[in-house]
Motif scaffolding. Structure first.
Motif, short mmCIF file in Angstrom:
data_model
loop_
_atom_site.label_atom_id
_atom_site.label_comp_id
_atom_site.label_asym_id
_atom_site.label_seq_id
_atom_site.Cartn_x
_atom_site.Cartn_y
_atom_site.Cartn_z
N THR A 1 -29.10 49.99 -6.30
CA THR A 1 -29.98 50.40 -5.24
C THR A 1 -29.00 49.84 -4.08
O THR A 1 -29.70 50.11 -3.12
CB THR A 1 -31.49 49.65 -5.29
OG1 THR A 1 -31.19 48.30 -5.51
CG2 THR A 1 -32.40 50.12 -6.20
N TYR A 2 -27.93 49.41 -4.02
CA TYR A 2 -27.18 48.95 -3.02
C TYR A 2 -26.47 50.02 -2.30
O TYR A 2 -25.89 50.79 -2.85
CB TYR A 2 -26.27 47.84 -3.54
CG TYR A 2 -25.08 47.29 -2.39
CD1 TYR A 2 -25.51 46.51 -1.54
CD2 TYR A 2 -23.72 47.71 -2.75
CE1 TYR A 2 -24.66 46.12 -0.59
CE2 TYR A 2 -22.66 47.05 -2.02
CZ TYR A 2 -23.20 46.32 -0.84
OH TYR A 2 -22.03 45.66 -0.07
N LYS A 3 -26.48 50.36 -1.04
CA LYS A 3 -25.91 51.35 -0.33
C LYS A 3 -25.03 50.90 0.71
O LYS A 3 -25.26 50.49 1.66
CB LYS A 3 -27.06 52.01 0.36
CG LYS A 3 -27.98 52.76 -0.50
CD LYS A 3 -29.03 53.91 0.33
CE LYS A 3 -29.89 54.71 -0.62
NZ LYS A 3 -30.77 53.78 -1.78
N CYS A 4 -23.70 50.91 0.51
CA CYS A 4 -22.60 50.76 0.98
C CYS A 4 -21.48 51.72 0.80
O CYS A 4 -20.91 51.65 -0.46
CB CYS A 4 -22.25 49.06 0.71
SG CYS A 4 -20.84 48.73 1.74
N ASP A 5 -20.90 52.29 2.09
CA ASP A 5 -19.97 53.58 1.75
C ASP A 5 -18.54 52.68 2.01
O ASP A 5 -18.38 52.36 3.25
CB ASP A 5 -20.32 54.47 2.60
CG ASP A 5 -19.21 55.71 2.49
OD1 ASP A 5 -18.45 55.52 1.55
OD2 ASP A 5 -19.37 56.65 3.18
N PRO A 6 -17.75 52.63 1.12
CA PRO A 6 -16.42 52.03 1.11
C PRO A 6 -15.51 53.08 2.30
O PRO A 6 -14.72 52.22 2.79
CB PRO A 6 -15.75 52.15 -0.15
CG PRO A 6 -16.80 52.52 -1.11
CD PRO A 6 -18.00 53.20 -0.55
N ASN A 7 -16.01 54.07 2.53
CA ASN A 7 -15.15 55.00 3.41
C ASN A 7 -15.45 54.62 4.98
O ASN A 7 -14.97 54.69 5.66
CB ASN A 7 -15.55 56.44 3.34
CG ASN A 7 -15.04 56.86 1.93
OD1 ASN A 7 -13.66 56.50 1.37
ND2 ASN A 7 -15.80 57.55 1.11
N THR A 8 -16.68 53.94 5.08
CA THR A 8 -17.00 53.35 6.40
C THR A 8 -16.92 52.07 6.48
O THR A 8 -16.52 51.43 7.55
CB THR A 8 -18.76 53.53 6.62
OG1 THR A 8 -18.90 55.01 5.89
CG2 THR A 8 -19.08 53.73 7.89
N CYS A 9 -17.17 51.40 5.49
CA CYS A 9 -17.32 49.80 5.41
C CYS A 9 -15.60 49.39 5.02
O CYS A 9 -15.33 49.62 3.69
CB CYS A 9 -18.07 49.08 4.41
SG CYS A 9 -18.18 47.42 4.40
N LYS A 10 -14.98 49.09 5.85
CA LYS A 10 -13.45 48.89 5.51
C LYS A 10 -13.00 47.69 5.89
O LYS A 10 -13.15 46.77 6.93
CB LYS A 10 -12.59 49.97 6.39
CG LYS A 10 -12.86 51.19 5.89
CD LYS A 10 -11.90 52.53 6.55
CE LYS A 10 -11.71 53.68 5.83
NZ LYS A 10 -11.31 54.80 6.74
#
Ligand code: NAG
Ligand code: NAG
Ligand code: NAG
Ligand code: ZN
Length: 424
Positions: free
Chosen positions: A43-52
């Motif tokens: 359920t964790y929402k973290c986008d590696p393309n944004t979170c760098k």
């Protein structure tokens, strides 16, 4: 699975050989019986393309690079003083990392009952000092004076650059959405109070998109609004005892400090939990202790800790004998996470280098010699006695005045100064 994690709490007097050990206090409430451990990453929402990197990193069980090193983290909590110095330094000893430099450990120090001259020595040895509040108050609710006061005291009486005090651990591991947000705002780089078991065996991550650890207990901040942007979480790796279940801190004190589980069993538990990570995705492993339990007996409450310390030392030797295992400070781990490399490239990283450059002059306290100007001052108060190189304060530290101005001709390290060595 029932989560049962305990920490000892101590206020050891530094001016008499008397120890006051508070009863062990449950730091994390058990999850309701019968509940399973769902995957918090689902359920964790973290986008590696944004979170760098280097400022943002999503939680993941997967290593950040292939063929990563295996990190062993050893931490100490609470007061740094005569009684805790011996056990704490025994884990460093002459041990070396694969690049030939001394191993690193982290001390989460609380102000009361501590001796700041030992902080100076600890830091000059290349070890890390981190914040664990001024008073270690119970209940701990994460206030700014507790967090900032300790950092101020470490800087002014320990002579450690403010910018090098990067980490925080919550007393009783009792964090909240508010306290995590406060730490981010106060400019801390990391906090390390959450537990990591098998279902949430993640590498360190930033809390921009919330937490994925401890999602089953009453401190749950998972899925809640967190504004702790850029604050790294270094989860604490649990071990498993066949009888007692999940354990985190001081497992050598269970069920009681006087009659614990046999040390052979606890040593085996450490090795099993370490190997699981070493042979898996290599999320960092750790040993988290209150060193007061590992030294000499301090009747009536603290039994002799020699066998406990030996068990930990044997485990550290076991771990370091394996290929690509590095024992490092939490601060070094964060440097690694910002720019992760395969194991064979770690030795050349500047944050892994042996010596501080330039070498310290020996006529100042953090040059580690004694005599003349490098002799510490002894500061005696009704509440206790301690030493510092940087000028005794006018009064014993309190929450609202953790270090009042120097009463001698010695000067404090300015809090905006990031020098390696300071001549007071
Ligand atoms: C933990 O923190 C909460 C507030 O965030 C407080 O109500 C509670 O009493 C604390 N518990 C302990 C054991 O410090
Ligand atoms: C000690 O400090 C004083 C004042 O700064 C200085 O004059 C003296 O040379 C120093 N002594 C040593 C041994 O460094
Ligand atoms: C403490 O020292 C600072 C900096 O020298 C000074 O501004 C402040 O007035 C002093 N406080 C007291 C109570 O003397
Ligand atoms: Zn503590």
């Amino acid at each position: 699975m029932i989560v049962k994690l305990w920490a000892g709490v101590f206020a050891l007097s530094s001016f008499a050989a008397v120890a006051f050990a508070h009863p062990q206090t449950p730091q994390i409430q058990p999850a309701p019986a019968g509940q399973g451990n769902p995957d918090p990453l689902a359920t964790y929402k973290c986008d590696p393309n944004t979170c760098k990197l280097p400022s943002c990193h999503c939680a993941s069980k997967k290593a950040p690079v292939s063929n990563p090193p295996m990190f062993l983290i050893v931490t100490h909590d609470d007061a740094i003083q005569e009684a805790t110095w011996g056990p704490a330094t025994s884990f460093i000893g002459n041990r070396k990392n694969p690049n030939g430099c001394s191993v690193g450990t982290t001390f989460f120090v609380s102000t009361l009952y501590s001796d700041p001259s030992l902080l100076t020595r600890w830091y000059a040895m290349g070890q890390e000092v981190a914040d664990h509040t001024v008073t270690h108050a119970t209940p701990f609710t994460g206030t700014y004076p507790e967090i900032e006061g300790s950092r101020y005291w470490i800087n002014s009486l320990g002579g450690i650059p403010r910018g090098q005090i990067k980490g925080f651990r919550h007393p009783f591991l009792n964090y909240s959405v508010d306290s995590l947000n406060l730490l981010a705002k106060a400019g801390f780089e990391y906090e390390s109070s959450m537990s990591s078991q098998t279902h949430d065996m993640v590498w360190p991550y930033t809390l921009d998109y919330g937490a994925v650890n401890d999602c089953m207990n009453t401190l749950n901040v998972c899925g809640k609004e967190l504004n702790a942007k850029g604050l790294w979480e270094i989860p604490m790796a649990a071990i498993y005892d066949p009888t007692r279940g999940v354990q985190l801190m001081d497992p050598f004190n269970e069920p009681t400090p006087q009659n614990p589980t046999p040390m052979d069993q606890i040593g085996a538990n450490y090795r099993t939990a370490f190997d699981l990570r070493y042979n898996g995705d290599r999320a960092p492993f750790g040993v988290y202790v209150h060193p007061v339990w590992l030294g000499k007996a301090q009747p009536p409450t603290i039994p002799d800790g020699a066998a406990k310390a030996k068990m930990i030392n044997d485990f550290i030797d076991y771990a370091l004998a394996k290929k690509d295992v590095w024992m490092i400070t939490n601060a070094q781990l964060i440097e690694y996470m910002k720019d992760p490399v395969p194991a064979d490239q770690l030795a050349s990283k500047p944050y892994m280098s042996c010596k501080k450059d330039p070498a310290p002059p020996t006529n100042i306290c953090n040059g580690l010699s004694t005599g003349g100007n490098s002799t510490t001052e002894t500061c005696g108060f009704a509440e206790g006695t301690f030493s510092t190189c940087y000028g005794c304060p006018a009064s014993y530290p309190t929450l609202n005045a953790p270090s009042s101005n120097s009463t001698s001709s010695r000067c404090r390290l300015p809090d905006n100064c990031d020098t390696l060595y300071w001549d007071p």
